[in-house]
Design an enzyme around this catalytic site. Structure first.
Site, PDB file in Angstrom:
ATOM      1  N   GLY A  73      31.586 -52.063  -2.423  1.00 13.38           N
ATOM      2  CA  GLY A  73      30.483 -51.379  -1.745  1.00 13.38           C
ATOM      3  C   GLY A  73      30.891 -49.986  -1.299  1.00 13.38           C
ATOM      4  O   GLY A  73      30.129 -49.028  -1.441  1.00 13.38           O
TER       5      GLY A  73
ATOM      6  N   GLY B 124      34.938 -56.358  -5.089  1.00 17.49           N
ATOM      7  CA  GLY B 124      35.628 -57.595  -4.725  1.00 17.49           C
ATOM      8  C   GLY B 124      35.653 -58.595  -5.870  1.00 17.49           C
ATOM      9  O   GLY B 124      36.720 -58.980  -6.356  1.00 17.49           O
TER      10      GLY B 124
ATOM     11  N   ARG C  99      44.998 -55.441  -3.927  1.00 13.70           N
ATOM     12  CA  ARG C  99      44.619 -54.828  -2.649  1.00 13.70           C
ATOM     13  C   ARG C  99      45.819 -54.694  -1.727  1.00 13.70           C
ATOM     14  O   ARG C  99      45.974 -53.703  -1.028  1.00 13.70           O
ATOM     15  CB  ARG C  99      43.601 -55.707  -1.936  1.00 13.70           C
ATOM     16  CG  ARG C  99      42.225 -55.336  -2.241  1.00 13.70           C
ATOM     17  CD  ARG C  99      41.280 -55.958  -1.270  1.00 13.70           C
ATOM     18  NE  ARG C  99      39.959 -55.456  -1.638  1.00 13.70           N
ATOM     19  CZ  ARG C  99      38.844 -55.792  -1.050  1.00 13.70           C
ATOM     20  NH1 ARG C  99      38.857 -56.636  -0.069  1.00 13.70           N
ATOM     21  NH2 ARG C  99      37.706 -55.261  -1.442  1.00 13.70           N
TER      22      ARG C  99
ATOM     23  N   LYS D 253      24.509 -57.925  -6.023  1.00 11.57           N
ATOM     24  CA  LYS D 253      23.894 -57.203  -4.902  1.00 11.57           C
ATOM     25  C   LYS D 253      22.977 -56.063  -5.357  1.00 11.57           C
ATOM     26  O   LYS D 253      23.344 -54.889  -5.284  1.00 11.57           O
ATOM     27  CB  LYS D 253      24.991 -56.649  -3.998  1.00 11.57           C
ATOM     28  CG  LYS D 253      25.751 -57.739  -3.286  1.00 11.57           C
ATOM     29  CD  LYS D 253      26.808 -57.129  -2.382  1.00 11.57           C
ATOM     30  CE  LYS D 253      27.881 -58.112  -2.032  1.00 11.57           C
ATOM     31  NZ  LYS D 253      29.201 -57.495  -2.006  1.00 11.57           N
TER      32      LYS D 253
HETATM   33  P1  ADP Z   1      31.370 -57.038  -6.629  1.00 12.78           P
HETATM   34  O1  ADP Z   1      31.975 -57.805  -5.470  1.00 12.78           O
HETATM   35  O2  ADP Z   1      32.327 -56.901  -7.764  1.00 12.78           O
HETATM   36  O3  ADP Z   1      30.783 -55.730  -6.203  1.00 12.78           O
HETATM   37  P2  ADP Z   1      28.917 -58.562  -6.371  1.00 12.78           P
HETATM   38  O4  ADP Z   1      29.384 -59.031  -5.047  1.00 12.78           O
HETATM   39  O5  ADP Z   1      27.730 -57.671  -6.430  1.00 12.78           O
HETATM   40  O6  ADP Z   1      30.137 -57.906  -7.194  1.00 12.78           O
HETATM   41  O7  ADP Z   1      28.523 -59.833  -7.286  1.00 12.78           O
HETATM   42  C1  ADP Z   1      29.454 -60.751  -7.769  1.00 12.78           C
HETATM   43  C2  ADP Z   1      28.777 -62.058  -8.103  1.00 12.78           C
HETATM   44  O8  ADP Z   1      27.689 -61.870  -8.994  1.00 12.78           O
HETATM   45  C3  ADP Z   1      29.704 -63.019  -8.799  1.00 12.78           C
HETATM   46  O9  ADP Z   1      30.060 -64.036  -7.917  1.00 12.78           O
HETATM   47  C4  ADP Z   1      28.888 -63.548  -9.985  1.00 12.78           C
HETATM   48  O10 ADP Z   1      28.908 -64.957 -10.100  1.00 12.78           O
HETATM   49  C5  ADP Z   1      27.493 -63.072  -9.697  1.00 12.78           C
HETATM   50  N1  ADP Z   1      26.702 -62.828 -10.903  1.00 12.78           N
HETATM   51  C6  ADP Z   1      26.986 -62.013 -11.927  1.00 12.78           C
HETATM   52  N2  ADP Z   1      26.043 -62.081 -12.881  1.00 12.78           N
HETATM   53  C7  ADP Z   1      25.113 -62.965 -12.463  1.00 12.78           C
HETATM   54  C8  ADP Z   1      23.910 -63.475 -12.998  1.00 12.78           C
HETATM   55  N3  ADP Z   1      23.439 -63.074 -14.166  1.00 12.78           N
HETATM   56  N4  ADP Z   1      23.213 -64.386 -12.283  1.00 12.78           N
HETATM   57  C9  ADP Z   1      23.680 -64.791 -11.079  1.00 12.78           C
HETATM   58  N5  ADP Z   1      24.812 -64.334 -10.490  1.00 12.78           N
HETATM   59  C10 ADP Z   1      25.531 -63.441 -11.181  1.00 12.78           C
HETATM   60 MG    MG Z   2      31.219 -59.019  -3.914  1.00 16.69          MG
END
Ligand code: ADP
Ligand code: MG
Length: 394
Positions: A374, A351, A37, A198
């Site tokens: 997001g 992230g 980043r 999310k």
């Molecule tokens: P990003 O920031 O890449 O967009 P998110 O913020 O949506 O991703 O989610 C990331 C989190 O999702 C990670 O901290 C991970 O531990 C959690 N995660 C991934 N798969 C699972 C799962 N099957 N059950 C619970 N948490 C999960």
């Molecule tokens: Mg995230």
């Protein structure tokens, strides 16, 4: 791109406020994704310094809710950036009404400064007009290079554009160009991989992307919500109950439109509270007292086959709780599968997704690492974002 960039206006010798996204995770040390980043903003910084501008970098970090919180100071970022650029960067605090105002007045051409966490001020997230005006007085030109926060309507992303000539930086331009190009005429098969937690923000994007993509590989917490919608017993897996109905609609729509939505066939499960590894089970045998925490080997093969065939790939969201080594396997697998497909155009963002990227050596095989999670998904969904709209038209 229909918006002006720093190449389209006269910036020589000007004082420039550059909104960047240095919202990195400092706890437990800077991760690879965080460093990316920071590094991705360097072309804009170098360009402006070459034009003899005085550059004021402006970012938020974490969620201080309008109060000065020392543990959310940008100082570690300043030190990191000093190392990367091998030059001094002045840190400026209290730049709205305090001693920093004078400091900013005194910066000279060719200087580089970092303003302390903009979210220390309550006016930032509230997008207060007065605050935006005060912020604008620090500079002559505003540059937005913070793709990751362009979906937010804040003083430093939108408010300030009412008071200064406002243009895009090189990173923002690159993000928009690459993502637009990929989405407008995607080579097929076009495969979208969605994971992470999310469900609320990601499931609507899946729906709108169904018009464009051919195959969706879905797991993580988002996938658990789909599994629930498909009628599986998912035990203690995280699920967004408000999104189950929407997920069901998407599954129905997919059947009609022949879009492939592929979910896990097997999963790595663990204990819900402590997330201890228990083993691999087929998707229809998740015990009631267990939580799905990663994809299993059969799912890897199924997802891997599509990733190998794909010509366009978008990935956001880890496949499992990668923070624990036992459940990082699926996420690492997806990453390596994308890196192994040299014929595809790939975009990876988010992230946690970026901080899960395991090895630097593969990074060059990913075509575009998006600094937005997001923001990237919302941009794909809507084709634009509020802070991009606020910039000057060409
Ligand atoms: P990003 O920031 O890449 O967009 P998110 O913020 O949506 O991703 O989610 C990331 C989190 O999702 C990670 O901290 C991970 O531990 C959690 N995660 C991934 N798969 C699972 C799962 N099957 N059950 C619970 N948490 C999960
Ligand atoms: Mg995230």
């Amino acid at each position: 791109m229909g918006k002006k960039t720093i190449r389209d206006i006269n910036i020589v010798n000007k004082k420039i406020l550059v909104r960047v996204d240095y919202n990195v995770s400092l706890f437990g040390g800077m991760k690879l994704g965080d460093d990316l980043r920071i590094r991705q903003t360097i072309p804009t910084i170098r360009y402006l310094l070459k034009k003899n501008c005085s550059v004021l970098l402006c970012s938020h970090l974490g969620d201080p809710r309008g109060k000065k919180k020392l543990h959310l100071s940008l100082r570690p970022v300043q030190q990191h950036l000093e190392k990367i650029l091998d030059r001094k960067i002045e840190m400026i605090d209290d730049y709205i009404t305090g001693s920093g105002v004078e400091l900013v007045k005194k910066v000279h051409s060719g200087s580089l400064s970092l303003l302390e966490n903009i979210r220390f001020y309550p006016g930032e997230e509230r997008n207060e007009v007065r605050f935006a005006r005060q912020l604008s007085r620090l500079a002559q030109i505003y540059v937005n290079d913070a793709f990751g926060v362009c979906h937010r309507i804040h003083a430093s992303t939108v408010g300030i554009t009412h008071f200064l000539p406002a243009v895009a930086g090189l990173l923002l331009e690159k993000e928009i160009k690459i993502i637009n190009r990929t989405i407008a005429h995607p080579k097929r098969p076009f495969v979208v991989i969605i994971g992470g937690a999310k469900a609320k923000t990601k499931i609507p994007v899946i729906k709108s992307l169904m018009k464009k993509a051919d195959v969706f590989l879905i797991d993580g917490g988002v996938g658990d919500t789909f599994l629930k919608a498909a009628g599986y017993e998912i035990g203690k897996s995280i699920v967004d109950l408000e999104m189950v109905a929407e997920a069901r609609k998407i599954l129905k729509l997919a059947k009609k439109t022949k879009t492939k939505i592929l979910l896990a066939d097997d999963l790595a499960i663990g204990t819900p509270e402590t997330q201890d590894y228990i083993g691999i089970v087929p998707v229809d045998e998740i015990p009631k007292n267990m939580e799905a925490l990663d994809i299993g080997p059969k799912t890897e093969v199924k997802f891997g086959n599509w990733i190998a065939k794909a010509k366009t790939i978008i990935w956001n969201g880890p496949m499992g709780v990668f923070e624990k080594e036992e459940f990082a396997r699926g996420t690492n697998f997806i990453y390596q599968a994308i890196a192994a497909n040299r014929d595809s155009l790939s975009i990876v963002g988010g992230g946690e997704t970026l901080s899960a990227l395991p090895k630097e050596e593969y990074l060059e095989t990913i075509d575009h690492i998006s600094t937005g999670g997001g923001a990237m998904l919302e941009f794909i969904e809507k084709g634009t974002l509020p802070a991009i709209e606020a910039l000057e038209d060409k």
